[in-house]
Design a protein around this motif. Structure first.
Motif, short mmCIF file in Angstrom:
data_model
loop_
_atom_site.label_atom_id
_atom_site.label_comp_id
_atom_site.label_asym_id
_atom_site.label_seq_id
_atom_site.Cartn_x
_atom_site.Cartn_y
_atom_site.Cartn_z
N PRO A 153 -19.84 0.42 -15.26
CA PRO A 153 -19.31 1.48 -14.40
C PRO A 153 -18.34 2.39 -15.17
N PRO A 154 -18.48 3.71 -15.03
CA PRO A 154 -17.56 4.63 -15.72
C PRO A 154 -16.12 4.32 -15.33
N THR A 155 -15.25 4.25 -16.33
CA THR A 155 -13.88 3.78 -16.08
C THR A 155 -12.87 4.68 -16.78
N LEU A 156 -11.81 5.01 -16.06
CA LEU A 156 -10.65 5.68 -16.63
C LEU A 156 -9.54 4.66 -16.75
N VAL A 157 -9.07 4.44 -17.97
CA VAL A 157 -7.95 3.53 -18.23
C VAL A 157 -6.70 4.37 -18.44
N ILE A 158 -5.69 4.13 -17.62
CA ILE A 158 -4.44 4.88 -17.70
C ILE A 158 -3.34 3.95 -18.22
N ALA A 159 -2.59 4.45 -19.19
CA ALA A 159 -1.50 3.66 -19.76
C ALA A 159 -0.21 4.46 -19.71
N LEU A 166 0.82 -1.21 0.00
CA LEU A 166 0.00 0.00 0.00
C LEU A 166 0.86 1.27 0.00
N ASP A 167 2.12 1.15 0.39
CA ASP A 167 3.00 2.32 0.41
C ASP A 167 3.30 2.87 -0.98
N VAL A 168 3.05 2.08 -2.00
CA VAL A 168 3.32 2.56 -3.36
C VAL A 168 2.39 3.72 -3.73
N TRP A 169 1.27 3.84 -3.01
CA TRP A 169 0.32 4.93 -3.27
C TRP A 169 0.66 6.21 -2.50
N ALA A 170 1.78 6.25 -1.81
CA ALA A 170 2.12 7.43 -1.01
C ALA A 170 2.05 8.74 -1.79
N ALA A 188 6.66 4.62 -17.73
CA ALA A 188 6.72 3.17 -17.94
C ALA A 188 5.59 2.55 -17.11
N HIS A 189 5.88 1.50 -16.34
CA HIS A 189 4.81 0.75 -15.69
C HIS A 189 4.26 1.43 -14.43
N LEU A 190 5.12 2.05 -13.64
CA LEU A 190 4.65 2.65 -12.39
C LEU A 190 4.32 4.13 -12.63
N SER A 191 3.26 4.35 -13.37
CA SER A 191 2.92 5.71 -13.79
C SER A 191 2.49 6.59 -12.63
N ASN A 192 1.97 6.00 -11.55
CA ASN A 192 1.55 6.82 -10.42
C ASN A 192 2.72 7.43 -9.67
N VAL A 193 3.93 6.87 -9.85
CA VAL A 193 5.14 7.42 -9.26
C VAL A 193 5.86 8.30 -10.27
N GLU A 194 5.99 7.81 -11.49
CA GLU A 194 6.76 8.54 -12.50
C GLU A 194 6.06 9.83 -12.92
#
Length: 265
Positions: A208-214, A34-38, A244-250
């Motif tokens: 359900p309304p969906t946002l797809v992030i790539a 869960l810390d990846v969402w910091a 790249a893959h960890l877009s929530n951090v990058e």
């Protein structure tokens, strides 16, 4: 951070934001916690009751004795049922969902089999199919012989672009340490749940309304796979980030703002 007892097993959770705000459940990638969402917590907790949890065998969540049997029997459904057990244990009828990679796969299972429990959904850096189960054999064998340390270099190469890794070595080092703390048997149980997963048909027409992030540079769950998911759903939009893959951090600030705007409708 409390342990939440559910009908399936205890899960380590963290809750931020007002109790009266809309609930947002956040599910992390394979090998993280869960810390990846910091990077997202402060921004999202202004508007949502942000509920993060460690998947089975990750972070501080235990590895249940039946983890391997569950994975073999239930596949990715094991992760979806875990999420439903958490929602039920918290006394929630419906939640917003944000899942990245493995978390996005669990989210797709929920879209297919429990859409009535979802409000709005974010599926980030994920895929509707993981290919043949045999493709995971090498990864699982490496876990047996070398543990998570045997996988770490490949994981980091997939999760970050070279430019970001060079510019932000401390951030990458922090994520590397997070992955290395993952229990090998917990990693293996979740990997087995994902091996051979194919949700391509069952998500078709989910409402359900969906946002797809790539991530434009994501070699693990590619932009093409994100476009496929968005094309299968009844109400979806696609956001491409320079990551790249960890877009929530990058791309932390852009990611956070995008999902806040989307979940706020």
């Amino acid at each position: 951070m409390p342990m939440l007892q559910t009908s399936r097993q205890p899960f380590h959770i963290a809750i931020d934001g007002p109790d009266s705000a809309p609930a947002l459940l956040m599910a992390h990638p394979l090998g993280a916690s869960l810390d990846v969402w910091a990077p997202q917590v402060a921004g999202l907790a202004r508007y949502f009751r942000v509920i993060r949890y460690d998947a089975r065998g990750h972070g501080a969540s235990p590895v249940p004795e039946q983890a391997t049997a569950d994975a073999a029997r239930e596949g990715v459904g094991a992760l979806g049922l875990d999420a439903l057990a958490i929602i039920d244990a918290l006394g929630l009828e419906r939640v917003h969902w944000c899942g990245l990679s493995m978390g996005g796969m669990a989210g797709q299972w929920l879209l297919a089999y429990a859409p009535q429990r979802l409000n709005r959904v974010v599926l980030a850096n994920t895929a509707a199919s993981t290919g043949a189960a045999s493709a995971w054999d090498e990864r699982l064998q490496t876990l047996k012989t070398a543990g998570v340390a045997g996988l770490i270099d490949g994981v980091m190469a997939r999760w970050f672009t070279p430019g970001f890794a060079a510019a932000h070595p401390d951030t990458v080092a922090g994520v590397r340490d997070l992955v290395l703390r993952t229990k090998p048997d917990g990693y293996a149980a979740c990997a087995m749940a994902l091996a051979g997963m194919d949700l391509q048909q069952v998500i078709r027409g989910a409402t359900p309304p969906t946002l797809v992030i790539a991530g434009a540079h994501d070699a693990g769950t590619t932009p093409e796979q994100a476009r496929f998911i968005a094309g299968q759903l009844a109400d979806a939009r696609l956001l491409m980030l320079e990551a790249a893959h960890l877009s929530n951090v990058e791309q932390a600030a852009t990611f956070t703002q995008a999902i806040s705007d989307f979940l706020s409708g």
